[in-house]
Motif scaffolding. Structure first.
Motif, PDB file in Angstrom:
ATOM      1  N   GLY A  85     -33.184 -36.300 -24.600  1.00 54.46           N
ATOM      2  CA  GLY A  85     -33.396 -37.321 -25.614  1.00 54.46           C
ATOM      3  C   GLY A  85     -34.211 -38.503 -25.148  1.00 54.46           C
ATOM      4  N   VAL A  88     -39.563 -38.057 -27.387  1.00 54.38           N
ATOM      5  CA  VAL A  88     -39.742 -37.061 -28.446  1.00 54.38           C
ATOM      6  C   VAL A  88     -41.213 -36.679 -28.519  1.00 54.38           C
ATOM      7  CG1 VAL A  88     -37.759 -37.731 -29.856  1.00 54.38           C
ATOM      8  CG2 VAL A  88     -39.969 -38.878 -30.194  1.00 54.38           C
ATOM      9  N   ASP A 105     -37.039 -33.038 -29.441  1.00 50.41           N
ATOM     10  CA  ASP A 105     -36.778 -33.702 -28.171  1.00 50.41           C
ATOM     11  C   ASP A 105     -37.383 -32.869 -27.037  1.00 50.41           C
ATOM     12  OD1 ASP A 105     -35.015 -31.615 -27.535  1.00 50.41           O
ATOM     13  OD2 ASP A 105     -33.210 -32.778 -27.916  1.00 50.41           O
ATOM     14  N   ARG A 144     -36.184 -42.602 -34.474  1.00 53.10           N
ATOM     15  CA  ARG A 144     -36.770 -42.842 -33.157  1.00 53.10           C
ATOM     16  C   ARG A 144     -37.934 -43.822 -33.287  1.00 53.10           C
ATOM     17  NH1 ARG A 144     -34.487 -38.839 -29.699  1.00 53.10           N
ATOM     18  NH2 ARG A 144     -35.346 -40.137 -28.049  1.00 53.10           N
ATOM     19  N   GLU A 148     -41.057 -44.175 -28.270  1.00 50.73           N
ATOM     20  CA  GLU A 148     -40.450 -43.001 -27.642  1.00 50.73           C
ATOM     21  C   GLU A 148     -41.253 -41.729 -27.877  1.00 50.73           C
ATOM     22  OE1 GLU A 148     -36.345 -42.668 -28.711  1.00 50.73           O
ATOM     23  OE2 GLU A 148     -35.805 -44.560 -27.737  1.00 50.73           O
TER      24      GLU A 148
END
Length: 406
Positions: A85, A88, A105, A144, A148
């Motif tokens: 996690g 991504v 992920d 998210r 990320e």
């Protein structure tokens, strides 16, 4: 969920903190928790060196503690594993008339999906405009932040120069020739953008999710065109200019007079791809035939002529694949694409010729199987393309170097 095989480690560098951290990371990439002692034993490194590298990977967020191992007396040793996690990726499969994208992920687990009917002929501005908007949607649905997002993988239905991500003379993509796809996407998301042709990403998706232990695999797409993604030694083989696996334009001797859209005659595609089968069956059909789905529907209804035609198409494809089997010796040939939905009739024709014409040693353990991923092979493979880049030894070492200067 994506099952990634171990990758070769990169050369050690004294310039980065915990030099060679990728060597340790590649052992943890499969998701199996390991202790520092196990990592030291597997790498041959001192425990202090392993501890330093694990600390660096934890700082990057790529590795996290995973409970404790069984104690042999005293405090149980700590376990460490990939932290899927931490980042991504987005994988996008853009076809002739459809577009599908997923958020995943680092283990390949899907977090969100978007798809719609979209014609590639609308041009790069319209299609890629949809894609960048969809990335925003996927991130929001997956809860998210954009920070990320680590990479975007894209599959296109035409030849692609993989190093630049530019389509090269794509026959069904007007306005796309040499268009800088990565540059367009990066104006909105400043992350690596990896682009490849559709059959290559389908091969990556099929293998990554359904044949992870197979290092020698061919994925053959039979649809409007015919092409193959070739994985050898666990690595996708693109060739010098990215055209490896273009089976559709291999000459078939008994098709000498049949013209092909490439300008030659006698190509496999002109004989056995969906448009050719539509033309053949239209000569005898009572209703109008226009698409591969019409051919599939006829086969499924038990139409004897359609069954005969699809079986012969399989034999013609098998003629070409028999040569491929002798040349590259795959363990598995996966048959996908729209015409694969015709079922065992197509595969039976392929198997009939491949097993008869290939060397006995090459076919002793060869499997010819239908795609398991089906229409999702492309989008899964696009995610694999992005993940493999993010978790590559080179990317891990670059992240470690950036950490030391940040």
């Amino acid at each position: 969920m994506l099952k990634s095989p171990p990758q070769a480690s990169s050369p050690r560098s004294a310039a980065s903190p915990a030099p060679g951290a990728s060597e340790v990371f590649q052992l943890l990439r499969d998701g199996r928790p390991r202790t520092r002692a196990e990592l030291a034993q597997l790498t041959g490194l001192a425990r202090s060196t392993v501890a330093s590298r694990v600390d660096t990977l934890m700082t990057l967020g790529l590795v996290a503690p995973d409970g404790g191992a069984a104690s042999t007396g005293g405090r149980p040793p700590s376990l460490f594993a990939l932290n899927p996690g931490a980042r991504v990726v987005v994988g996008a499969d853009i076809g002739a008339t459809h577009a599908r994208a997923i958020l995943a992920d680092l283990s390949g687990r899907e977090l969100a999906e978007e798809h719609r009917a979209l014609a590639i002929g609308e041009g790069p501005d319209a299609v890629l405009g949809w894609l960048v908007g969809t990335v925003d949607t996927l991130l929001a649905r997956g809860n998210r932040p954009p920070a990320e997002l680590a990479a975007i993988g894209i599959g296109l239905p035409g030849p692609v120069e993989h190093e630049t991500g530019r389509p090269i003379n794509p026959p069904i993509m007007p306005g796309w020739d040499r268009f800088d796809v990565p540059a367009f996407v990066r104006t909105r998301f400043d992350v690596p953008v990896l682009v490849d042709n559709d059959v290559n990403i389908m091969a990556l998706g099929e293998r990554g999710f359904h044949w992870p232990e197979i290092t020698e695999l061919m994925f053959v797409k039979v649809a409007t065109g015919i092409g193959a993604g070739i994985i050898s030694g666990g690595t996708l083989q693109r060739g010098a200019q990215g055209t490896a696996g273009d089976l559709g334009h291999v000459r078939v001797p008994h098709a000498d007079e049949i013209p092909c859209r490439c300008g030659n005659t006698g190509c496999l595609e002109a004989l056995a791809a969906a448009p050719a089968l539509v033309r053949t069956l239209s000569e005898h059909a009572t209703g109008e035939l226009a698409t591969s789905q019409d051919v599939i529907d006829l086969v499924r209804s038990g139409d004897a002529r359609a069954v005969q035609v699809i079986r012969q198409a399989g034999r013609d494809i098998g003629d070409v694949l028999a040569t491929c089997v002798n040349l590259v010796n795959p363990s598995v040939i996966v048959i996908g694409g729209s015409l694969a939905q015709a079922g065992e009739h197509l595969l039976a024709g392929i198997r009939e010729v491949v097993y008869r014409r290939s060397l006995p040693l090459a076919t002793e353990h060869l499997r010819v199987a239908p795609s398991v991923a089906g229409e999702r092979a492309g989008v899964l493979g696009a995610a694999v393309l992005a993940i493999d880049h993010v978790l590559s030894p080179e990317a891990i070492e670059a992240a470690c170097a950036a950490l030391s200067t940040g």
